[in-house]
Motif scaffolding. Structure first.
Motif, short mmCIF file in Angstrom:
data_model
loop_
_atom_site.label_atom_id
_atom_site.label_comp_id
_atom_site.label_asym_id
_atom_site.label_seq_id
_atom_site.Cartn_x
_atom_site.Cartn_y
_atom_site.Cartn_z
N SER A 416 0.83 -1.22 0.00
CA SER A 416 0.00 0.00 0.00
C SER A 416 0.86 1.26 0.00
CB SER A 416 -0.92 -0.01 1.21
OG SER A 416 -1.78 -1.12 1.18
N GLY A 419 2.39 1.74 -3.40
CA GLY A 419 1.37 2.26 -4.31
C GLY A 419 1.01 3.71 -4.06
N MET A 420 1.30 4.22 -2.86
CA MET A 420 0.98 5.60 -2.55
C MET A 420 2.11 6.55 -2.93
SD MET A 420 -0.29 7.17 1.10
CE MET A 420 1.21 6.70 1.96
N PHE A 452 2.40 -1.78 -10.02
CA PHE A 452 1.34 -2.53 -9.34
C PHE A 452 1.32 -3.99 -9.78
CE2 PHE A 452 -1.69 1.18 -8.15
CZ PHE A 452 -0.69 1.67 -7.33
N ASP A 530 -5.72 -1.30 1.57
CA ASP A 530 -5.63 -0.36 0.46
C ASP A 530 -6.69 0.74 0.60
OD1 ASP A 530 -4.59 0.38 -2.25
OD2 ASP A 530 -6.65 -0.05 -2.80
N THR A 534 -5.96 4.75 1.15
CA THR A 534 -6.52 5.77 0.24
C THR A 534 -7.24 6.86 1.01
OG1 THR A 534 -6.77 4.08 -1.47
CG2 THR A 534 -8.01 6.12 -1.75
N ASN A 575 -5.02 7.53 -9.02
CA ASN A 575 -6.36 7.09 -8.65
C ASN A 575 -6.93 6.08 -9.64
OD1 ASN A 575 -7.42 8.72 -6.19
ND2 ASN A 575 -6.38 10.24 -7.43
N GLY A 578 -5.20 2.84 -9.01
CA GLY A 578 -5.72 2.25 -7.78
C GLY A 578 -7.03 1.54 -8.00
N ASN A 582 -7.39 -2.51 -7.72
CA ASN A 582 -8.37 -2.95 -6.72
C ASN A 582 -9.39 -3.89 -7.36
OD1 ASN A 582 -9.81 -2.56 -4.02
ND2 ASN A 582 -11.36 -1.94 -5.48
#
Length: 809
Positions: A416, A419-420, A452, A530, A534, A575, A578, A582
């Motif tokens: 996470s 990914g951020m 990712f 995740d 966010t 975004n 993500g 997801n």
């Protein structure tokens, strides 16, 4: 004789003057008008006169329309005394009057009237049509006409109301329009994509909830009836702890949320519901439906954008056709004004980007450097995930109960955090490349996609290692269960062979590890972590940052809004990626955790409101605004890739790995897909199973797959050739348009030159006319002088004759 000659000469001169005056009077007037038209003072006078004439004409038209209106009203008052007493002539007049009013309503926009007059006329005409149109059907045989008119009105009203209803039923439409008006179509494309994903997950949730979870909860065995539906005795003390439930253990693990709860009975309940078959078909059907929807959406986007953007007269079209004159709400008008402003910014940027000419060698060097830095970041993140996964495997061998919460969830948290923060780093690196904003967004999406994807497949490899460990543990547990059952049977026989058998509570029965439930738990934890990451990023990174900038800007050393930290921009690429990954985790883990679609629906619902609020309150528009044309299809292409890559591990586990022996709907079978063969043998005739087995023969399947591949290749080649033909046709149309522009320009220049020549010729003719008039005046003066002299001579001669006669007398 001399007197007669002079009289004749005088007559001819007068006739010439009359003829010349009558013949040249019209030409002289036209020349004078042309002269006067080129004088600025006379232009103003002429315009004022035209204005007065126009006003007089409008007044006459108004008087005429008023008279005709009064006349028509009088006629209608006379004709509509009683509907039954109308004569055919009066009905015909009424019908003509109604048709005239309808034509007036249709052509009212083109009338050069004031808005007030248009509204009054429109209102009166509509009232007139509504009031007197029904009178046309009062006669004999005319009822059908009145019925048709009434039904046509009702049908038009129904269509209009239905269109408004459909627009009102689109979820979050007004919010997305407001965001698009302030932030551009690129930011709005993310929310449109999020809404589309929400719809897909609603369908997946409906299938899973209606065909798997509800039948098992209503018709299956209740909780506590068998070991797989019961919390083990050793876990009962902590089964309701918040920490355990947060990790989806305890009572959450032994519920309909996960694979291991479902029974392997072939038919359950009074409906004889085929639970294993339904579970398998729902898992396959959700993936097939996702493929169909994604490909269909891509094809629709390609058809909508296949022609391409027509940039001819782009700014003219935006200037004269952007506003919607039917807007009546002030807030909607403000949003429309902001949307038009943003669209002009997008168009200006597109025009600037098309005319930009940079240093090619410097740009290539910077792009190579940026790609090298990105590869270093990807390699570093891959090594970090590999290191964390190896540590988590060591922790699993030692026992997770002896480790902290961070050590137990280290893999999820590291993924996470990567990914951020990695997308932010990629965004900084992309500033070196100087791409068009849309191309830069696609590169950014591709890099984050690679990041990712590496993280996801590293996570899957770690899960495969854990699955192998669980299977080894399952073999040991299976051997222990066999020994336990044998010892229990021997003890019961030795104690009392005639007594009732010993009843054992399901919580005390030993059971296997159930690797399917473990996989589902890992995916659920990853989704939850995740989601929390966010939301925390939104609250801390956007909201608190905006609050600090807003309230500390008055007392700080520099301008916080213009400098560091300033307000944040909305990260479209991060975004979007993500959302895509997801959804990939949902597709991958939904087979082992049926609750995942429901969790994702809840997450997307909250994300829509939270991110809409964050965008409108905490973010500012991007400095480089650009159109999102082509971005939506790029999102769909990436979603299709992640769908394919996420279904590969699920297919591998279904086809190759045997299911657990004591949990799940497929327990007791060698492979999960054996439920299809079992259903065919039990519920269908023998010939059908033979046909199905022969159809599933690799000798038939492989040629069919090869034929499909060839058909896809042929269709792709055909579409490519069509696309090239469209591009060539577009180029031809553009060249033809340019040639037409050149021809029109030449014609305009030629017309301008002809007009100038005509003006010069008119001025020359006017000068000649002046000279001719002057010469004619001189000639007339000479002739008059000659005539006077002759008259004087004649008079003098007459006097002398008279004097001579008097003398002689």
């Amino acid at each position: 004789m001399r007197g007669r000659d002079t009289e004749q000469k005088e007559g001819t001169v007068i006739e010439r003057k009359r003829r010349g005056g009558k013949g040249g009077e019209d030409e002289h007037q036209e020349q004078e008008k042309e002269k006067m038209s080129y004088r600025p003072g006379m232009r103003k006078e002429r315009r004022a006169g035209e204005r007065e004439q126009r006003i007089i004409k409008n007044q006459k038209e108004e008087r005429g329309t008023r008279r005709s209106r009064e006349k028509l009203k009088n006629e209608i008052r006379k004709s509509t005394r009683e509907p039954e007493s109308l004569s055919p002539e009066e009905l015909e007049k009424l019908k003509e009057a109604v048709d005239e009013r309808k034509k007036l309503i249709q052509g009212l926009r083109g009338k050069p009237w004031s808005m007030k007059k248009k509204l009054v006329t429109l209102r009166e005409s509509q009232e007139f049509v509504e009031k007197y149109e029904g009178a046309l059907g009062k006669g004999k045989g005319r009822k059908l006409y009145a019925y048709k008119v009434m039904m046509a009105k009702k049908w038009m009203k129904f269509q209009r109301d239905f269109e408004n209803f459909k627009t009102a039923c689109i979820p979050w439409e007004m919010k997305i329009k407001e965001i698009e008006s302030h932030f551009g179509s690129s930011v709005a494309s993310y929310f449109i994509f999020l809404r589309w994903m929400y719809g897909i997950n609603m369908i997946l949730f409906g299938l899973t909830f209606g065909l798997v979870m509800v039948p098992e909860a209503l018709m299956g065995r209740p909780y506590g009836s068998i070991p797989r539906k019961t919390v083990p005795r050793a876990e009962e003390a902590s089964a309701m702890d918040f920490a355990v439930l947060w990790d989806f253990g305890g009572y959450a693990q032994y519920s309909v949320l996960f694979y291991g709860y479902y029974n392997n009975q072939r038919a359950i309940g009074w409906l004889k519901f085929r639970m294993p078959l339904s579970y398998f078909l729902v898992g396959v059907g959700t993936v097939a439906y996702s493929y169909m929807v994604v490909i269909r959406t891509m094809a629709r986007n390609a058809n909508e954008s296949g022609v391409g953007d027509d940039n001819s007269f782009n700014f003219s079209w935006k200037t004269f056709t952007s506003w919607d004159y039917l807007i009546g709400n002030p807030e909607t008008a403000d949003n429309k004004f902001a949307s038009i402003t943003t669209s002009f910014k997008e168009a200006i940027l597109e025009e600037q980007e098309s005319r930009k000419d940079d240093n090619i060698h410097l740009t290539r060097f910077l792009r190579v450097l940026a790609n090298f830095l990105v590869l270093c970041c990807l390699a570093g993140s891959g090594y970090l995930i590999y290191f964390v996964v190896r540590r988590s495997q060591k922790f699993a061998l030692d026992g997770l109960d002896t480790h902290t919460w961070w050590e137990r969830n280290e893999v999820n948290m590291v993924m996470s955090l990567l990914g951020m923060f990695c997308p932010m780093l990629f965004d900084v690196i992309s500033a070196l490349e100087n791409y068009h904003p849309r191309v830069a967004l696609q590169w950014q999406l591709g890099r984050i996609f690679a990041l990712f994807l590496g993280n996801l497949y590293t996570f899957i490899i770690a899960l495969m290692d854990e699955i192998n460990l669980k299977r080894e543990e399952e073999k040991i547990v299976k051997f222990n269960i066999t020994t336990w059952e044998a010892s229990l049977y021997n003890s019961t026989v030795s104690e009392n062979s005639t007594g009732p058998p010993i009843t054992i509570q399901p919580a005390d029965v030993p059971r296997g590890p159930c690797w399917e439930t473990m996989v589902g738990q890992e995916f659920v934890r990853l989704i939850i972590s995740d989601t929390m990451t966010t939301y925390i990023t939104l609250l801390i990174g956007d909201f608190l940052r905006a609050v600090l900038v807003r309230f500390l800007n008055y007392c700080w050393c520099w301008d916080l809004e213009a400098g560091f930290p300033s307000y944040s921009e909305f990260d479209v690429s991060g975004n979007v990626l993500g959302l895509i990954f997801n959804q990939g985790m949902i597709w991958m883990g939904a087979f082992y955790a049926p609750c995942l679609p429901a969790l994702n629906v809840l997450r997307l619902h909250v994300s829509m409101y939270l991110q809409c609020w964050a965008v409108m309150c905490c973010n500012v528009p991007q400095e480089r605004v650009f159109k999102a044309s082509g971005s939506n299809n790029f999102y769909m292409a990436m979603l299709l890739v992640i769908l394919f890559l996420s279904t590969l591990p699920a297919i591998y586990t279904i086809v190759t790995i045997p299911p657990s022996f004591d949990c799940g709907p497929f327990s007791g079978k060698k492979r999960m897909f054996d439920v299809i063969q079992e259903t065919l043998e039990s519920d269908f005739p023998a010939w059908f199973s033979k046909v199905f087995s022969s159809a599933s023969n690799p000798g038939l399947v492989l040629p069919f797959i090869l034929l499909m591949v060839l058909a896809i290749y042929y269709l792709q080649s055909t579409s490519k050739s069509y696309k090239e033909a469209n591009v060539e046709l577009k180029k031809k149309l553009q060249t033809q348009n340019e040639e037409n522009k050149k021809k029109n320009k030449r014609a305009a220049l030629k017309a301008q030159m002809d007009l100038e020549e005509a003006r010069k010729a008119a001025s020359q003719t006017a000068e000649q006319q002046k000279n001719n008039n002057a010469s004619l005046q001189d000639q007339e003066g000479e002739t008059e002088l000659c005539i006077k002299m002759k008259q004087d001579v004649f008079n003098h001669g007459m006097k002398r004759n008279i004097q001579c006669k008097q003398k002689t007398k």
